[in-house]
Design a protein around this motif. Structure first.
Motif, short mmCIF file in Angstrom:
data_model
loop_
_atom_site.label_atom_id
_atom_site.label_comp_id
_atom_site.label_asym_id
_atom_site.label_seq_id
_atom_site.Cartn_x
_atom_site.Cartn_y
_atom_site.Cartn_z
N TRP A 158 -7.41 1.04 -19.08
CA TRP A 158 -7.00 1.65 -17.49
C TRP A 158 -9.25 1.33 -17.44
CZ3 TRP A 158 -9.20 6.50 -16.39
CH2 TRP A 158 -9.68 6.90 -17.52
N THR B 203 8.65 1.28 -12.69
CA THR B 203 8.18 1.94 -13.65
C THR B 203 9.63 2.80 -14.25
OG1 THR B 203 9.19 4.01 -12.20
CG2 THR B 203 6.58 3.12 -12.21
N LEU C 147 -0.70 -1.63 -6.09
CA LEU C 147 -0.60 -0.17 -4.93
C LEU C 147 -2.36 0.02 -4.10
CD1 LEU C 147 1.83 2.74 -6.52
CD2 LEU C 147 1.99 0.37 -4.31
N GLY C 148 -2.97 0.94 -4.89
CA GLY C 148 -4.04 0.79 -4.39
C GLY C 148 -5.10 0.09 -3.53
N PHE D 119 5.76 2.24 -1.94
CA PHE D 119 5.80 3.63 -3.80
C PHE D 119 7.08 3.25 -3.39
CE2 PHE D 119 1.94 4.83 -1.88
CZ PHE D 119 0.77 4.81 -3.29
N TYR E 255 5.75 9.55 -7.92
CA TYR E 255 5.27 8.29 -8.30
C TYR E 255 3.99 8.94 -8.94
CZ TYR E 255 3.27 4.56 -9.18
OH TYR E 255 2.95 2.37 -9.61
N CYS E 256 3.20 9.78 -9.16
CA CYS E 256 2.19 10.17 -9.43
C CYS E 256 2.85 10.74 -10.48
CB CYS E 256 1.30 10.62 -9.00
SG CYS E 256 0.27 9.67 -7.23
N VAL F 198 -0.56 0.76 -10.16
CA VAL F 198 -1.43 1.83 -8.96
C VAL F 198 -2.13 1.10 -9.14
CG1 VAL F 198 -3.04 3.26 -9.75
CG2 VAL F 198 -0.77 3.37 -10.58
N TYR G 7 -0.17 1.38 -15.50
CA TYR G 7 -1.76 1.05 -15.01
C TYR G 7 -2.04 0.05 -13.43
CZ TYR G 7 -2.59 4.81 -18.07
OH TYR G 7 -2.47 5.77 -18.54
N VAL H 6 3.74 7.61 -13.25
CA VAL H 6 2.91 7.31 -14.16
C VAL H 6 2.66 8.62 -14.47
CG1 VAL H 6 0.70 6.64 -13.82
CG2 VAL H 6 2.79 5.47 -12.12
N TYR H 7 1.94 9.32 -14.56
CA TYR H 7 0.83 10.19 -15.07
C TYR H 7 2.02 10.76 -17.09
CZ TYR H 7 -1.67 14.01 -16.92
OH TYR H 7 -1.53 15.24 -17.80
#
Length: 190
Positions: free
Chosen positions: A138, A127, A62-63, A120, A45-46, A59, A56, A49-50
């Motif tokens: 961001w 995405t 999710l946080g 996740f 997933y990271c 992200v 964002y 996104v990257y």
């Protein structure tokens, strides 16, 4: 009375759900492998996104969701919260010598793992749809997330101090055993 509640699930859907539940149940005792699999999903997933340089909002969401799972639903909280549940007597230690295990989970590890992994996976699937990629600046989102984390932790730490269930102990008693006794010096009388 068969018509109440809508049409029944098709047989293939029911079979797929049973197979999914079967493998989920089989994975329950394999904690290490479950968490390794989840870390792989998080890494994928990271990377997604990257590489897209977007999503964002997910992200951030999710946080917030993980923060809520950790502290809001009770993964790291006392079993009985004195503010939420009225009780007849004290549930937390009153004297310094009373023992209390500060973090007895209300949310089991398996449910925490399952909720986190499912979140996740859902975010990863989303995405692939550009409609969910809302343009945001961001750095502002990051600052807002940090402020939200600090406020949550301050509230949590204040609650810990108020009800004396701090996860670390300062000045915990150390027992060194018996003090040197004279009878253990070796002479034996019959």
């Amino acid at each position: 009375m068969e018509g109440i509640g809508g049409p029944p699930m098709p047989q293939w859907g029911h079979d797929a759900w049973r197979m999914y539940q079967y493998y989920l149940d089989k994975s329950t005792p394999h904690t290490t492998y479950r968490w390794i699999g989840s870390l792989v999903i998080v890494a994928i997933y990271c990377l997604r996104v990257y590489s897209d340089q977007g999503f964002y909002i997910f992200v951030f969401g999710l946080g917030i969701y993980l923060l809520n799972l950790l502290f809001g639903f009770g993964f790291l909280s006392p079993l009985v919260d004195p503010e939420l549940e009225g009780s007849d007597g004290p549930l937390l230690p009153i004297k310094r010598s009373d023992e209390f295990k500060p973090f007895i989970r209300r949310l089991p590890e398996f449910k925490f793992w399952y909720s986190m992994t499912k979140a996740f996976c859902i975010a990863f699937v989303m995405t692939f749809f550009s409609v969910f990629d809302a343009p945001v600046f961001w750095p502002i989102l990051l600052c807002y997330g940090i402020v939200l984390f600090v406020i949550t932790m301050r509230r949590l730490i204040g609650h810990m101090i108020k009800y004396k269930y701090i996860p670390f102990s300062i000045g915990k008693r150390k027992y060194s055993g018996k003090k040197g006794s004279a009878s253990s010096s070796g002479s034996r009388e019959d």
